[in-house]
Design an enzyme around this catalytic site. Structure first.
Site, PDB file in Angstrom:
ATOM      1  N   LYS A   1       0.759  -0.968  -0.194  1.00 23.78           N
ATOM      2  CA  LYS A   1      -0.013   0.036  -0.032  1.00 23.78           C
ATOM      3  C   LYS A   1       0.763   1.051  -0.074  1.00 23.78           C
ATOM      4  O   LYS A   1       0.423   2.160  -0.951  1.00 23.78           O
ATOM      5  CB  LYS A   1      -0.838  -0.114   1.362  1.00 23.78           C
ATOM      6  CG  LYS A   1      -1.490   1.400   1.492  1.00 23.78           C
ATOM      7  CD  LYS A   1      -2.466   1.268   2.565  1.00 23.78           C
ATOM      8  CE  LYS A   1      -1.711   1.901   3.905  1.00 23.78           C
ATOM      9  NZ  LYS A   1      -1.627   3.231   4.324  1.00 23.78           N
ATOM     10  N   ASN A   2       1.722   1.306   0.931  1.00 23.52           N
ATOM     11  CA  ASN A   2       2.490   2.510   0.980  1.00 23.52           C
ATOM     12  C   ASN A   2       3.644   2.553  -0.023  1.00 23.52           C
ATOM     13  O   ASN A   2       4.018   3.936  -0.477  1.00 23.52           O
ATOM     14  CB  ASN A   2       3.201   2.476   2.330  1.00 23.52           C
ATOM     15  CG  ASN A   2       2.017   2.792   3.333  1.00 23.52           C
ATOM     16  OD1 ASN A   2       0.927   3.102   3.254  1.00 23.52           O
ATOM     17  ND2 ASN A   2       2.521   2.591   4.820  1.00 23.52           N
TER      18      ASN A   2
ATOM     19  N   CYS B   1      -5.520   8.261   8.717  1.00 24.50           N
ATOM     20  CA  CYS B   1      -5.656   7.700   9.630  1.00 24.50           C
ATOM     21  C   CYS B   1      -5.569   8.918  11.052  1.00 24.50           C
ATOM     22  O   CYS B   1      -4.482   9.313  10.971  1.00 24.50           O
ATOM     23  CB  CYS B   1      -5.107   6.380  10.109  1.00 24.50           C
ATOM     24  SG  CYS B   1      -5.533   4.937   9.519  1.00 24.50           S
TER      25      CYS B   1
ATOM     26  N   PRO C   1       1.891  16.445  11.549  1.00 25.79           N
ATOM     27  CA  PRO C   1       2.341  17.547  10.748  1.00 25.79           C
ATOM     28  C   PRO C   1       2.968  17.463   9.418  1.00 25.79           C
ATOM     29  O   PRO C   1       3.449  16.332   9.253  1.00 25.79           O
ATOM     30  CB  PRO C   1       3.449  18.315  11.664  1.00 25.79           C
ATOM     31  CG  PRO C   1       3.809  17.149  12.629  1.00 25.79           C
ATOM     32  CD  PRO C   1       2.717  15.906  12.439  1.00 25.79           C
ATOM     33  N   ILE C   2       3.154  18.541   8.682  1.00 31.83           N
ATOM     34  CA  ILE C   2       3.563  18.257   7.233  1.00 31.83           C
ATOM     35  C   ILE C   2       4.961  19.291   7.187  1.00 31.83           C
ATOM     36  O   ILE C   2       5.240  19.780   5.902  1.00 31.83           O
ATOM     37  CB  ILE C   2       2.731  18.516   6.065  1.00 31.83           C
ATOM     38  CG1 ILE C   2       1.979  20.072   6.202  1.00 31.83           C
ATOM     39  CG2 ILE C   2       1.524  17.471   6.271  1.00 31.83           C
ATOM     40  CD1 ILE C   2       1.311  20.117   4.903  1.00 31.83           C
ATOM     41  N   ASP C   3       5.415  19.848   8.377  1.00 29.13           N
ATOM     42  CA  ASP C   3       6.518  20.919   8.144  1.00 29.13           C
ATOM     43  C   ASP C   3       7.585  20.158   7.540  1.00 29.13           C
ATOM     44  O   ASP C   3       8.374  20.969   6.842  1.00 29.13           O
ATOM     45  CB  ASP C   3       6.893  21.317   9.663  1.00 29.13           C
ATOM     46  CG  ASP C   3       7.477  19.938  10.625  1.00 29.13           C
ATOM     47  OD1 ASP C   3       6.303  19.325  10.794  1.00 29.13           O
ATOM     48  OD2 ASP C   3       8.483  19.865  10.946  1.00 29.13           O
ATOM     49  N   GLN C   4       7.890  19.308   7.593  1.00 36.07           N
ATOM     50  CA  GLN C   4       9.133  18.484   6.999  1.00 36.07           C
ATOM     51  C   GLN C   4       9.000  18.584   5.149  1.00 36.07           C
ATOM     52  O   GLN C   4      10.011  18.823   4.558  1.00 36.07           O
ATOM     53  CB  GLN C   4       9.661  17.175   7.444  1.00 36.07           C
ATOM     54  CG  GLN C   4      10.239  17.504   8.927  1.00 36.07           C
ATOM     55  CD  GLN C   4      10.984  18.463   9.210  1.00 36.07           C
ATOM     56  OE1 GLN C   4      12.123  18.309   8.684  1.00 36.07           O
ATOM     57  NE2 GLN C   4      10.563  19.523  10.011  1.00 36.07           N
TER      58      GLN C   4
ATOM     59  N   ASP D   1       3.694   0.564  12.630  1.00 38.62           N
ATOM     60  CA  ASP D   1       2.489   0.040  11.802  1.00 38.62           C
ATOM     61  C   ASP D   1       2.185  -1.715  12.289  1.00 38.62           C
ATOM     62  O   ASP D   1       1.242  -2.257  12.126  1.00 38.62           O
ATOM     63  CB  ASP D   1       2.309  -0.072  10.245  1.00 38.62           C
ATOM     64  CG  ASP D   1       2.292   1.342   9.778  1.00 38.62           C
ATOM     65  OD1 ASP D   1       1.893   2.185  10.450  1.00 38.62           O
ATOM     66  OD2 ASP D   1       2.964   1.521   8.681  1.00 38.62           O
TER      67      ASP D   1
ATOM     68  N   ARG E   1      -9.029  -0.248   3.718  1.00 38.36           N
ATOM     69  CA  ARG E   1      -8.218   0.914   3.219  1.00 38.36           C
ATOM     70  C   ARG E   1      -6.811   0.081   2.858  1.00 38.36           C
ATOM     71  O   ARG E   1      -6.054   0.672   1.962  1.00 38.36           O
ATOM     72  CB  ARG E   1      -7.876   1.839   4.079  1.00 38.36           C
ATOM     73  CG  ARG E   1      -9.032   3.173   3.825  1.00 38.36           C
ATOM     74  CD  ARG E   1      -8.516   4.458   4.521  1.00 38.36           C
ATOM     75  NE  ARG E   1      -7.230   4.563   4.344  1.00 38.36           N
ATOM     76  CZ  ARG E   1      -6.161   5.159   5.093  1.00 38.36           C
ATOM     77  NH1 ARG E   1      -6.628   5.620   6.431  1.00 38.36           N
ATOM     78  NH2 ARG E   1      -5.175   5.634   4.732  1.00 38.36           N
TER      79      ARG E   1
HETATM   80  N1  EPU Z   1       6.513  14.116  11.338  1.00 39.28           N
HETATM   81  C1  EPU Z   1       6.902  15.465  11.537  1.00 39.28           C
HETATM   82  N2  EPU Z   1       6.766  16.287  10.547  1.00 39.28           N
HETATM   83  C2  EPU Z   1       6.540  15.940   9.256  1.00 39.28           C
HETATM   84  C3  EPU Z   1       6.145  14.663   9.153  1.00 39.28           C
HETATM   85  C4  EPU Z   1       6.349  13.755  10.029  1.00 39.28           C
HETATM   86  O1  EPU Z   1       7.052  15.920  12.730  1.00 39.28           O
HETATM   87  O2  EPU Z   1       6.506  16.865   8.217  1.00 39.28           O
HETATM   88  C5  EPU Z   1       6.550  13.392  12.535  1.00 39.28           C
HETATM   89  C6  EPU Z   1       5.231  12.729  12.629  1.00 39.28           C
HETATM   90  O3  EPU Z   1       4.547  13.439  13.627  1.00 39.28           O
HETATM   91  C7  EPU Z   1       5.397  11.235  13.254  1.00 39.28           C
HETATM   92  C8  EPU Z   1       6.695  10.944  12.436  1.00 39.28           C
HETATM   93  O4  EPU Z   1       7.308  12.077  11.850  1.00 39.28           O
HETATM   94  O5  EPU Z   1       5.639  11.446  14.473  1.00 39.28           O
HETATM   95  C9  EPU Z   1       6.366   9.861  11.527  1.00 39.28           C
HETATM   96  O6  EPU Z   1       5.718  10.509  10.435  1.00 39.28           O
HETATM   97  P1  EPU Z   1       6.064  10.010   8.962  1.00 39.28           P
HETATM   98  O7  EPU Z   1       5.959  11.208   8.093  1.00 39.28           O
HETATM   99  O8  EPU Z   1       7.212   9.344   8.831  1.00 39.28           O
HETATM  100  O9  EPU Z   1       4.747   9.170   8.554  1.00 39.28           O
HETATM  101  P2  EPU Z   1       3.753   9.368   7.337  1.00 39.28           P
HETATM  102  O10 EPU Z   1       4.850   9.518   5.851  1.00 39.28           O
HETATM  103  O11 EPU Z   1       2.693  10.320   7.637  1.00 39.28           O
HETATM  104  C10 EPU Z   1       3.908   6.863   6.801  1.00 39.28           C
HETATM  105  C11 EPU Z   1       2.834   5.642   6.402  1.00 39.28           C
HETATM  106  C12 EPU Z   1       2.295   5.303   7.829  1.00 39.28           C
HETATM  107  C13 EPU Z   1       3.425   5.028   8.683  1.00 39.28           C
HETATM  108  C14 EPU Z   1       4.401   6.007   9.220  1.00 39.28           C
HETATM  109  C15 EPU Z   1       5.378   5.704   9.809  1.00 39.28           C
HETATM  110  C16 EPU Z   1       2.146   6.162   4.190  1.00 39.28           C
HETATM  111  C17 EPU Z   1       1.252   6.836   3.398  1.00 39.28           C
HETATM  112  N3  EPU Z   1       2.062   6.032   5.456  1.00 39.28           N
HETATM  113  O12 EPU Z   1       3.161   7.794   7.246  1.00 39.28           O
HETATM  114  O13 EPU Z   1       1.469   4.202   7.652  1.00 39.28           O
HETATM  115  O14 EPU Z   1       2.717   4.562  10.195  1.00 39.28           O
HETATM  116  O15 EPU Z   1       4.805   6.392   7.513  1.00 39.28           O
HETATM  117  O16 EPU Z   1       6.155   4.379   9.038  1.00 39.28           O
HETATM  118  O17 EPU Z   1       3.261   5.565   3.799  1.00 39.28           O
HETATM  119  C18 EPU Z   1      -0.361   2.952   7.919  1.00 39.28           C
HETATM  120  O18 EPU Z   1       0.024   2.331   6.843  1.00 39.28           O
HETATM  121  O19 EPU Z   1      -1.510   2.495   8.477  1.00 39.28           O
HETATM  122  C19 EPU Z   1       0.229   4.166   8.267  1.00 39.28           C
HETATM  123  C20 EPU Z   1      -0.288   4.985   9.061  1.00 39.28           C
END
Ligand code: EPU
Length: 429
Positions: free
Chosen positions: A23-24, A117, A123-126, A306, A398
């Site tokens: 999925k991811n 979810c 956040p999306i700051d990065q 996950d 999903r």
């Molecule tokens: N974070 C920040 N700033 C950002 C982005 C992330 O502080 O700009 C923090 C988040 O708050 C969190 C951590 O970084 O504490 C991890 O976030 P990450 O960005 O790595 O996660 P994501 O890209 O939102 C993906 C997967 C998730 C999985 C996480 C961690 C996808 C579509 N989603 O999410 O998958 O849990 O990486 O491995 O790839 C799932 O499949 O059920 C799922 C939630």
């Protein structure tokens, strides 16, 4: 419409099952195909709601898309819009991968803030840091990410504060569009990062180092369509491994990549589960008593957040004390209340769940609060005494392709039922 999953517990899972596409990886690779000047064919896609949602978004933008039997063909040449609609975008987190690809293709993009979810602050700051470091103008007013290419849109050094999966993918997608060299430091290393980088390379991009914490990109090359098959789903593989062990079963999981599973395999071995690997197969066998363990979620190659939920569900009936610490998302223990309703003895202290294994969980009516919470409910229902009815199935669908069928193949009684609102009868269960 009400959807439920009925599971009768107490059956040892036995037999063979094949893992679906990741999925991811899929949700990053499908948007990436929009960067090409010709059609792509993407194979081994899972038949799940997130993939259908992306298909609908791409069609809405003007792409010519078909999706059948796990194969999506994407011709992006007809794309005329850069503003996918809120009703579709809000359904999934990964819709924000459209920001860099529409920016690269159209020079600007206008994407509502993503959904996904509810597992804590996301956040999306990065991602914004990646886009602006590369010279895009970004405006976030009104809950919409508006990005625009500027005169100084070019490669640079990007240091991520945290190895975020989403920010790494978004920065990689932006960097292949910006002319010149980009280096992403402190990049995420998850298998879907590598798969996305491989897809970009197959389109003609220059991307090196994916899978390490430094990714180098030489951007600005014209990209062409490609034929590509996504990797098997790491988290589905792990969920099936946990379900096999939890039911003291004997399951051969086919089409998997054993090296992606090392952190889970190590923990299962520590518990006394037998795990044998060969090429693309993993056999998981458990009999007798299992030992409690401690887990701390980490970024890859650490133990994946996950799999924290299904693992905790298994530990709920392993005698002794297990400690499960969640370091990635702060709100990923909400499902514990549901496990308690099944008789689990779990206390949550800040970011650690203290699990005191009980001899037997009892089946009941439970609700999945997010996708992986749904996986936890499935594992708990499989080991519980009696029948469980899982609600919140839309979350499970999903991310897990035909999970009910796969469980039946392994000998479980698992039925996915769909009712019109006025048809659902509370007493039937
Ligand atoms: N974070 C920040 N700033 C950002 C982005 C992330 O502080 O700009 C923090 C988040 O708050 C969190 C951590 O970084 O504490 C991890 O976030 P990450 O960005 O790595 O996660 P994501 O890209 O939102 C993906 C997967 C998730 C999985 C996480 C961690 C996808 C579509 N989603 O999410 O998958 O849990 O990486 O491995 O790839 C799932 O499949 O059920 C799922 C939630």
């Amino acid at each position: 419409m009400i959807e439920t999953l009925l599971i009768d517990g107490g059956v040892r899972l036995k037999g063979e099952v094949t893992v679906s596409g990741g999925k991811n990886a899929a949700v990053a690779i499908i948007p990436a195909a929009l960067l090409a000047d010709s059609p792509s064919t993407i194979e081994n896609l899972p038949d799940i709601d997130d993939v259908y949602c992306l298909r609908d978004i791409l069609i809405w933008l003007g792409a010519d898309v078909t999706f059948e039997h796990g194969v999506m063909s994407i011709d992006p040449r007809g794309i005329t819009r850069n503003d996918p609609p809120y009703e579709l975008v809000r359904k999934m987190r990964a819709s924000y991968y459209l920001v860099p690809v529409l920016l690269g293709r159209m020079g600007s993009s206008c994407v509502p803030m993503p959904g996904g979810c509810d597992i804590g602050n996301r956040p999306i700051d990065q991602t914004i840091k990646g886009l602006t470091s590369l010279g895009a103008d970004v405006d976030l007013s009104g809950g919409v990410i508006r990005a625009q290419v500027t005169d100084h849109f070019e490669g640079t050094e990007v240091f991520l504060d945290f190895p975020s999966v989403g920010a790494t993918i978004n920065t990689m997608l932006t960097a292949v569009c910006a002319k010149g060299a980009t280096t992403i430091h402190n990049a995420a290393k998850e298998p879907h990062i590598v798969d996305t980088a491989n897809f970009l390379s197959s389109m003609g991009a220059w991307v090196k180092g994916a899978g390490t914490d430094v990714i180098r990109i030489r951007g600005g090359r014209p990209l062409h369509g490609s034929n590509y098959a996504v990797i098997p789903d790491q988290i589905e593989t792990g969920t099936l491994m946990i379900a096999a062990a939890a039911t003291r079963g004997d399951v051969m999981i086919r089409g998997a990549i054993p090296t992606h599973m090392e952190s889970l395999t190590a923990k299962l071995l520590e518990m006394g589960v037998h795990v044998n690997e060969a090429d693309d197969r993993i056999r998981v066998r458990a009999d007798g008593k299992l030992r409690p363990i401690n887990i701390k979620t980490q970024v890859y190659p650490g133990f994946p957040t996950d799999l924290q939920q299904p693992m905790t569900a298994m530990l709920a009936s392993v005698p002794g004390s297990s400690y499960v610490t969640e370091t990635i998302f702060e709100n990923r223990f909400r499902y514990v209340d549901e496990l308690r309703r099944m008789g689990a003895n779990i206390r949550v202290l800040e970011r650690t769940a203290i699990v005191e294994g009980v001899p037997q969980l009892r089946g009941t009516r439970i609700t999945a609060t997010d996708l992986r919470a749904g996986a936890a409910m499935i594992v708990a229902a499989l080991i519980a005494e009696g029948r469980s009815e899982i609600k919140g199935v839309k979350y499970i669908m999903r991310g897990y392709e035909r999970i009910d069928e796969k469980l039946r193949l392994l000998g479980a009684m698992a039925i996915h039922k769909t009712y019109a609102d006025n048809e659902y009868n509370d007493d039937e269960f």
